[in-house]
Design a protein around this motif. Structure first.
Motif, PDB file in Angstrom:
ATOM      1  N   PRO A   1      55.672  48.594  32.284  1.00  0.00           N
ATOM      2  CA  PRO A   1      55.043  49.546  33.204  1.00  0.00           C
ATOM      3  C   PRO A   1      55.806  49.607  34.526  1.00  0.00           C
ATOM      4  CG  PRO A   1      53.789  47.516  33.108  1.00  0.00           C
ATOM      5  CD  PRO A   1      54.833  47.414  32.047  1.00  0.00           C
ATOM      6  N   SER A   2      55.902  50.806  35.102  1.00  0.00           N
ATOM      7  CA  SER A   2      56.608  50.889  36.376  1.00  0.00           C
ATOM      8  C   SER A   2      55.601  50.935  37.519  1.00  0.00           C
ATOM      9  CB  SER A   2      57.516  52.118  36.388  1.00  0.00           C
ATOM     10  OG  SER A   2      56.765  53.232  35.974  1.00  0.00           O
ATOM     11  N   GLY A   3      56.076  50.663  38.709  1.00  0.00           N
ATOM     12  CA  GLY A   3      55.211  50.659  39.877  1.00  0.00           C
ATOM     13  C   GLY A   3      54.510  49.327  40.056  1.00  0.00           C
ATOM     14  N   ARG A   4      53.551  49.303  40.936  1.00  0.00           N
ATOM     15  CA  ARG A   4      52.832  48.062  41.225  1.00  0.00           C
ATOM     16  C   ARG A   4      51.421  48.148  40.665  1.00  0.00           C
ATOM     17  NH1 ARG A   4      55.493  44.986  44.945  1.00  0.00           N
ATOM     18  NH2 ARG A   4      53.602  43.978  45.701  1.00  0.00           N
ATOM     19  N   ILE A   5      51.085  47.152  39.851  1.00  0.00           N
ATOM     20  CA  ILE A   5      49.773  47.159  39.206  1.00  0.00           C
ATOM     21  C   ILE A   5      49.046  45.869  39.560  1.00  0.00           C
ATOM     22  CG2 ILE A   5      48.578  47.095  36.966  1.00  0.00           C
ATOM     23  CD1 ILE A   5      50.977  48.675  35.842  1.00  0.00           C
ATOM     24  N   SER A   6      47.798  45.984  39.923  1.00  0.00           N
ATOM     25  CA  SER A   6      47.026  44.787  40.233  1.00  0.00           C
ATOM     26  C   SER A   6      45.642  44.914  39.623  1.00  0.00           C
ATOM     27  CB  SER A   6      46.937  44.634  41.759  1.00  0.00           C
ATOM     28  OG  SER A   6      46.087  43.559  42.052  1.00  0.00           O
ATOM     29  N   LYS A   7      45.220  43.862  38.903  1.00  0.00           N
ATOM     30  CA  LYS A   7      43.921  43.918  38.229  1.00  0.00           C
ATOM     31  C   LYS A   7      43.250  42.563  38.313  1.00  0.00           C
ATOM     32  CE  LYS A   7      44.087  47.107  34.276  1.00  0.00           C
ATOM     33  NZ  LYS A   7      42.886  47.863  34.588  1.00  0.00           N
ATOM     34  N   LYS A   8      41.940  42.609  38.504  1.00  0.00           N
ATOM     35  CA  LYS A   8      41.184  41.367  38.479  1.00  0.00           C
ATOM     36  C   LYS A   8      40.162  41.469  37.361  1.00  0.00           C
ATOM     37  CE  LYS A   8      39.883  38.736  42.304  1.00  0.00           C
ATOM     38  NZ  LYS A   8      39.175  38.586  43.568  1.00  0.00           N
ATOM     39  N   ILE A   9      40.114  40.490  36.496  1.00  0.00           N
ATOM     40  CA  ILE A   9      39.152  40.508  35.399  1.00  0.00           C
ATOM     41  C   ILE A   9      38.158  39.373  35.629  1.00  0.00           C
ATOM     42  CG2 ILE A   9      38.876  40.188  32.885  1.00  0.00           C
ATOM     43  CD1 ILE A   9      42.147  41.217  33.609  1.00  0.00           C
ATOM     44  N   ALA A  10      36.882  39.709  35.712  1.00  0.00           N
ATOM     45  CA  ALA A  10      35.861  38.680  35.936  1.00  0.00           C
ATOM     46  C   ALA A  10      35.124  38.424  34.637  1.00  0.00           C
ATOM     47  CB  ALA A  10      34.903  39.145  37.038  1.00  0.00           C
ATOM     48  N   LYS A  11      35.367  37.256  34.025  1.00  0.00           N
ATOM     49  CA  LYS A  11      34.724  36.909  32.750  1.00  0.00           C
ATOM     50  C   LYS A  11      34.528  35.401  32.666  1.00  0.00           C
ATOM     51  CE  LYS A  11      34.139  40.459  29.842  1.00  0.00           C
ATOM     52  NZ  LYS A  11      33.296  41.234  30.701  1.00  0.00           N
ATOM     53  N   GLY A  12      33.437  35.002  32.045  1.00  0.00           N
ATOM     54  CA  GLY A  12      33.187  33.592  31.809  1.00  0.00           C
ATOM     55  C   GLY A  12      32.607  32.878  33.020  1.00  0.00           C
ATOM     56  N   ASN A  13      32.321  31.581  32.849  1.00  0.00           N
ATOM     57  CA  ASN A  13      31.664  30.829  33.922  1.00  0.00           C
ATOM     58  C   ASN A  13      32.448  29.614  34.382  1.00  0.00           C
ATOM     59  OD1 ASN A  13      29.290  32.483  33.885  1.00  0.00           O
ATOM     60  ND2 ASN A  13      28.899  31.568  31.866  1.00  0.00           N
ATOM     61  N   GLU A  14      33.509  29.264  33.653  1.00  0.00           N
ATOM     62  CA  GLU A  14      34.274  28.081  34.015  1.00  0.00           C
ATOM     63  C   GLU A  14      34.899  28.310  35.399  1.00  0.00           C
ATOM     64  OE1 GLU A  14      34.535  24.587  33.122  1.00  0.00           O
ATOM     65  OE2 GLU A  14      34.151  25.672  31.264  1.00  0.00           O
ATOM     66  N   PRO A  15      34.749  27.359  36.329  1.00  0.00           N
ATOM     67  CA  PRO A  15      35.275  27.581  37.682  1.00  0.00           C
ATOM     68  C   PRO A  15      36.794  27.485  37.733  1.00  0.00           C
ATOM     69  CG  PRO A  15      34.333  25.394  37.506  1.00  0.00           C
ATOM     70  CD  PRO A  15      34.080  26.067  36.187  1.00  0.00           C
ATOM     71  N   LYS A  16      37.478  28.398  37.057  1.00  0.00           N
ATOM     72  CA  LYS A  16      38.928  28.395  37.152  1.00  0.00           C
ATOM     73  C   LYS A  16      39.483  29.812  37.099  1.00  0.00           C
ATOM     74  CE  LYS A  16      40.245  27.506  32.299  1.00  0.00           C
ATOM     75  NZ  LYS A  16      40.934  26.521  31.468  1.00  0.00           N
ATOM     76  N   ALA A  17      40.631  29.994  37.725  1.00  0.00           N
ATOM     77  CA  ALA A  17      41.292  31.293  37.697  1.00  0.00           C
ATOM     78  C   ALA A  17      42.611  31.142  36.967  1.00  0.00           C
ATOM     79  CB  ALA A  17      41.532  31.782  39.115  1.00  0.00           C
ATOM     80  N   ILE A  18      43.007  32.190  36.233  1.00  0.00           N
ATOM     81  CA  ILE A  18      44.331  32.196  35.609  1.00  0.00           C
ATOM     82  C   ILE A  18      45.124  33.354  36.218  1.00  0.00           C
ATOM     83  CG2 ILE A  18      45.645  32.232  33.457  1.00  0.00           C
ATOM     84  CD1 ILE A  18      43.192  31.399  31.959  1.00  0.00           C
ATOM     85  N   VAL A  19      46.340  33.060  36.644  1.00  0.00           N
ATOM     86  CA  VAL A  19      47.155  34.060  37.320  1.00  0.00           C
ATOM     87  C   VAL A  19      48.360  34.427  36.456  1.00  0.00           C
ATOM     88  CG1 VAL A  19      48.581  34.522  39.352  1.00  0.00           C
ATOM     89  CG2 VAL A  19      46.476  33.189  39.579  1.00  0.00           C
ATOM     90  N   PHE A  20      48.620  35.715  36.338  1.00  0.00           N
ATOM     91  CA  PHE A  20      49.804  36.201  35.634  1.00  0.00           C
ATOM     92  C   PHE A  20      50.523  37.178  36.565  1.00  0.00           C
ATOM     93  CE2 PHE A  20      51.815  39.688  33.345  1.00  0.00           C
ATOM     94  CZ  PHE A  20      52.595  39.044  32.394  1.00  0.00           C
ATOM     95  N   LEU A  21      51.793  36.911  36.857  1.00  0.00           N
ATOM     96  CA  LEU A  21      52.587  37.808  37.691  1.00  0.00           C
ATOM     97  C   LEU A  21      53.825  38.210  36.905  1.00  0.00           C
ATOM     98  CD1 LEU A  21      52.591  35.653  40.959  1.00  0.00           C
ATOM     99  CD2 LEU A  21      50.988  37.492  40.386  1.00  0.00           C
TER     100      LEU A  21
END
Ligand SMILES: [Zn+2]
Length: 937
Positions: free
Chosen positions: A749-769
């Protein structure tokens, strides 16, 4: 003090060797220790094992083993055994702060991949593999081990920093599996200390413990009478022993020595039943664990019992697989295994997975099979098959005994030190196998294994299902009734399949012929062209005594398959691979291949299709027959097709509720520009899958081998494999349709894309860049890009983990393709606390900007070059590497020549890396995706 038991053992072994006949009468004699390894103990109780071994050459592996683990922690120390393991890399007497990591990286030793450590209930083990041509490094390895044993400095500042890393590690491991384990282990471990001392420890303790508690744990337990060193590799035994005496004799036991307790899990005969629900499990699983005292593996009797168990495991697994291959089997997967459990216990463990709505049916169908085993045991044919398979595996292993990696010896010493497990050496073991296996009968397995392990006490039944299917769970009484209904039923005896004629190919096709032949001297390859167009590249090697690896491929793949048939195309190779071949059902094929050491797998990828595998010299002909058959007569099997469809349906259905799966699917969709070929098959499409179409596509993909390159590397002689290649590969028909790749013009994909997905309850974040784009694929670029991804990864781990305590680990991966057009993608991944997400992403960006402005330091460049050297030295002696390397060159139409190993050393500089960062980490195409819990915290 030196202790040399070698001579005594030589005497024992030679006596046994000459008295083959009396083996069975001497059944319960103790298995002797391997005479090739020198074992000894210093006056302070410190144990050592030294083994000279030349694979890999010029390398050695060091282990420090501590009989110290989480069970020794007090309430206030929960998790500190593990934290202490981490502290070993954060300052020692000879290597302050993070000098150990720094020093080893400079010597090309990779942290994590090479040097590593783990903490378990009863042990903490450090592993340090090093090259030995550097004398100083070799000596320093002893000092590093000595420092770990009693010289970790445990400074306040360093301890505080490491707390964050430990919490990050806990976060990384959290998830459905972890939650289920927490609920079931009090039952499995019978409420013993093992249920209360998970090696990772407790978050609250990690946040609040006193540093004194860590220091006292170290002083109490890291002591020579609980420690051992193992050194295996290209070394001189006497010299190493002298060094051990000189460096480790002054390790001290504490003046008030605590008794090291041996904690056990009590067996009280009780049965337990527990159900667990979780929103993220895809299928219902019934796990039955029957606990038994450990089979210790010290005597010949123990060894024999272990063999009986191995044979049982193989036969029971085969029986279940046979069932799974049938029409209308109500469960999805199942397995049975008798093996090691925890602490003083072994266990019979059986697991069955099914759709929760069909639990009763599935369980009963499964239980019938286990009860048939219990009642009637196994047939002679089943036993004969299992013996053949076991022996052929062991014989192959024995053949490679001179090429056995030092790592394997080190692991044997580890098992010997921790549990007294016998390691008599390859020759002695082989003798035991050869004597015992033929004597074993189905009756003995029934008596010693089935009757003793499949019992009705110490049995834990655990059922895990998705929260949405809670209503399907039985209570204990219902469940036991289901079992009873089966147990009281008259059961048919298992008759099994009659052995068919065990011939893979009846009619041999007319052979082909060679039309051209040449040698590529520089790279040690002989090239043959067959009349049907197949180009064969033969690279004989002596890396292994008896291993041949191969791959045949040609361009086209899924790119040729039209859009409407794409999903059929994507499944085709996997389905064919599971469906038997020619007129042999999967089961018949398995019978034919019993005792043969080979595997052959067809595949269809985006831009190519092919077939690959491995074999021994003896089994090469069978492997080539399979290649011939898979390419010319794939088998249609509607049962396998139905099973596969059901599996896909079920996992598709539940993966919509699993946060990490949703996140993974989002990454794929975004990076594939939402093109349907890059995404999951829609649920509605599954029922429309068509078996005939699948086979048609498969056949079309392999209808023309005229463009195929076939690579063979390993332990063979060119002249002796030629006739086989002509006979089988030469006989495959070809159409000469000059197929190549269709360019579907996929782009990141071209350009700048930013998305946040809110799912689940485990207190952790996963980051993909991701940073991606088009580029000119050239080896010059690739070398620089690969170096940059490594340097960035090391930097992120240093900054985000060591300095900030914000992550446990980070990954930077690079995908660079030449076909169908030059495109690259750098992807960065890490797990962190949700509240730190943005701050850590800013830090990542800051490091990238820094690399663009200043490039890496000379120190970073040197570390990378050292690492590369280490990696090359092991790649160049691997058959798999050569197969992949030749594949890459041919696929990309590049000249076949010896890899330019030293090239990066000459071309890598601060400036070149700076340029690379500017070009490939441009801000044009940037994707940022983050998974956070629904609560946001
Ligand atoms: Zn850890």
């Amino acid at each position: 003090m030196k202790n040399n038991p070698v001579i005594a053992m030589l005497v024992t072994v030679s006596l046994i060797m000459t008295k083959n006949v009396s083996f069975s009468q001497k059944a319960n004699q103790i298995i002797p220790f391997d005479t090739g390894t020198r074992m000894g103990k210093l006056a302070n109780g410190f144990t050592y094992y030294i083994r000279r071994n030349l694979t890999p050459e010029k390398k050695a592996v060091f282990y420090l083993i501590n009989k110290v683990g989480s069970v020794l922690e007090t309430e206030k120390q929960q998790g500190l055994a593990h934290l202490l393991e981490h502290m070993a890399f954060n300052g020692t007497v000879h290597f302050p702060k993070t000098e150990i990591i720094n020093y080893l990286q400079n010597k090309g030793v990779r942290i994590g991949a090479d040097v590593n450590a783990y903490t378990d209930f009863n042990e903490t083990v450090f592993q340090l593999p090093i090259p030995i041509n550097d004398k100083k490094l070799f000596k320093n390895a002893f000092y590093i081990i000595r420092d770990w044993a009693q010289g970790i400095t445990l400074e306040d500042e360093e301890i505080n920093k490491e707390k964050g890393v430990i919490l990050a590690e806990m976060r990384q491991h959290s998830g459905a599996a972890q939650r289920i384990k927490a609920k079931t282990k009090p039952y499995l471990f019978n409420r013993s200390i093992y249920a209360q001392r998970p090696p990772l420890g407790k978050q609250e303790v990690i946040k609040s413990f006193k540093n004194e508690d860590l220091r006292s744990f170290y002083q109490d337990w890291y002591r020579p009478d609980l420690q051992a060193i193992v050194i295996a590799g290209d070394i001189n035994i006497n010299e190493v022993e002298d060094m051990i005496v000189a460096i480790f004799s002054n390790l001290k036991n504490p003046s008030e020595r605590k008794i090291r307790p041996q904690f056990t899990i009590p067996l009280d005969g009780k049965n337990q039943f527990v159900t667990v629900t979780d929103p993220e499990v895809p299928t219902t699983q019934v796990e039955i664990t029957i606990k038994h005292p450990r089979n210790e593996l010290k005597t010949r009797d123990d060894f024999r019992r272990n063999l009986l168990r191995k044979l049982f495991n193989t036969m029971a697994t085969n029986r279940i697989n046979e069932l799974l291959a049938q029409d209308k089997v109500p469960f999805l997967a199942a397995n049975v295994n008798i093996g090691k459990f925890v602490a003083n216990l072994d266990a019979f463990v059986s697991r069955m997975n099914c759709d929760g709505e069909r639990l009763e049916n599935a369980l009963k169908a499964y239980w019938i099979e286990l009860m048939k085993i219990k009642k009637y045991g196994f047939t002679r044919y089943e036993l004969q098959k299992a013996k053949t398979a076991l022996l052929s595996g062991i014989e192959l292993n024995y053949k490679e005994r001179d090429k056995r990696p030092s790592e394997n010896y080190a692991k044997e010493c580890l098992a010997h030190f921790l549990e007294g497990i016998a390691t008599p050496g390859q020759g002695y073991e082989m003798q035991m196998y050869k004597t015992m296996i033929p004597e074993i009968t189905a009756e003995e397995i029934q008596l010693e294994i089935v009757n003793k392990y499949l019992t009705q006490q110490n049995r834990d039944i655990i059922i895990v299902c998705n929260t949405s299917q809670k209503h399907t769970l039985p209570n204990e009484q219902q469940f036991l009734n289901w079992l009873k209904q089966i147990e009281q039923k008259p059961l048919d005896k298992y008759l099994g399949t009659k052995p068919v004629r065990l011939v893979l190919m009846n009619n041999l096709p007319p052979p082909g012929r060679i039309i051209a032949e040449q040698s590529l001297e520089d790279i040690g390859i002989r090239e043959l062209i067959l009349a049907n167009g197949i180009k064969i590249l033969l690279k004989p090697t002596n890396f292994k005594e008896d291993q041949i690896v191969f791959r045949g491929f040609s361009l086209g793949g899924l790119s040729i398959v039209n859009d409407l048939d794409f999903y059929e195309g994507r499944l085709a190779a996997d389905l064919v691979n599971m469906s038997g071949v020619a007129n042999h059902s999967p089961l018949e094929l398995e019978n034919i291949l019993v005792g043969k050491n080979l595997n052959v797998t067809p595949y269809i990828e985006d831009i190519s299709q092919g077939i690959e595998g491995t074999s021994t010299k003896k089994d090469l002909e069978t492997a080539l027959q399979l290649v011939y058959l898979y390419l010319t007569s794939p088998r249609k099997d509607s049962t396998t097709f139905t099973h596969l469809k059901n599996q896909i349906k079920l996992t598709n259905h539940f993966s919509k509720t699993i946060p990490t799966q949703i996140f993974q699917d989002t990454i794929q969709a975004v990076m594939g520009n939402y093109h349907f070929r890059k995404m999951k098959m829609p649920e509605s499409r599954i029922d429309a899958l068509n078996l005939d179409k699948i086979l048609k596509i498969y056949k079309d993909r392999f209808a023309d081998v005229s463009g195929m390159n076939f690579i063979l590397t390993g332990s063979f002689n060119v002249d002796s494999v030629k006739p086989l290649l002509i006979k089988y590969l030469g006989a495959i028909p070809a159409l000469h349709r000059h197929e190549t790749i269709r360019n579907l013009r996929h782009k990141y994909p071209s350009g700048r894309i930013s998305k946040k997905i809110a799912k689940g309850n485990e207190p952790k974040a996963i980051v993909f860049l991701s940073y991606s784009g088009s580029f000119d694929y050239h080896i010059k670029n690739i070398l620089q890009m690969r170096a940059l991804s490594n340097i960035l990864k090391t930097r992120l781990i240093t900054k985000l983990r060591e300095d900030q305590g914000g992550i446990y680990t980070a990954d930077v991966s690079l995908i660079a393709n030449k076909l169908p057009s030059g495109q690259y993608n750098y992807a960065i991944n890490f797990v962190c606390a949700p509240k730190n997400t943005e701050a850590l992403i800013l830090l990542v960006n800051a490091e990238i900007i820094n690399l663009k402005e200043h490039g890496p330091s000379i120190d970073e460049i040197n570390k990378y070059i050292s690492t590369e050297k280490g990696i090359w030295s092991s790649l160049l002696i691997s058959n798999d590497f050569w197969r992949d390397y030749i594949t890459g060159k041919l696929m990309y139409g590049e000249k076949l020549k010896f890899p330019e190993v030293g090239r990066i050393e000459k071309e890598l500089s601060i400036e070149s890396q700076k340029d690379t960062a500017i070009r490939f980490f441009s801000n044009q195409n940037y994707v940022k995706l983050v998974l956070v819990p629904e609560s946001g915290k």
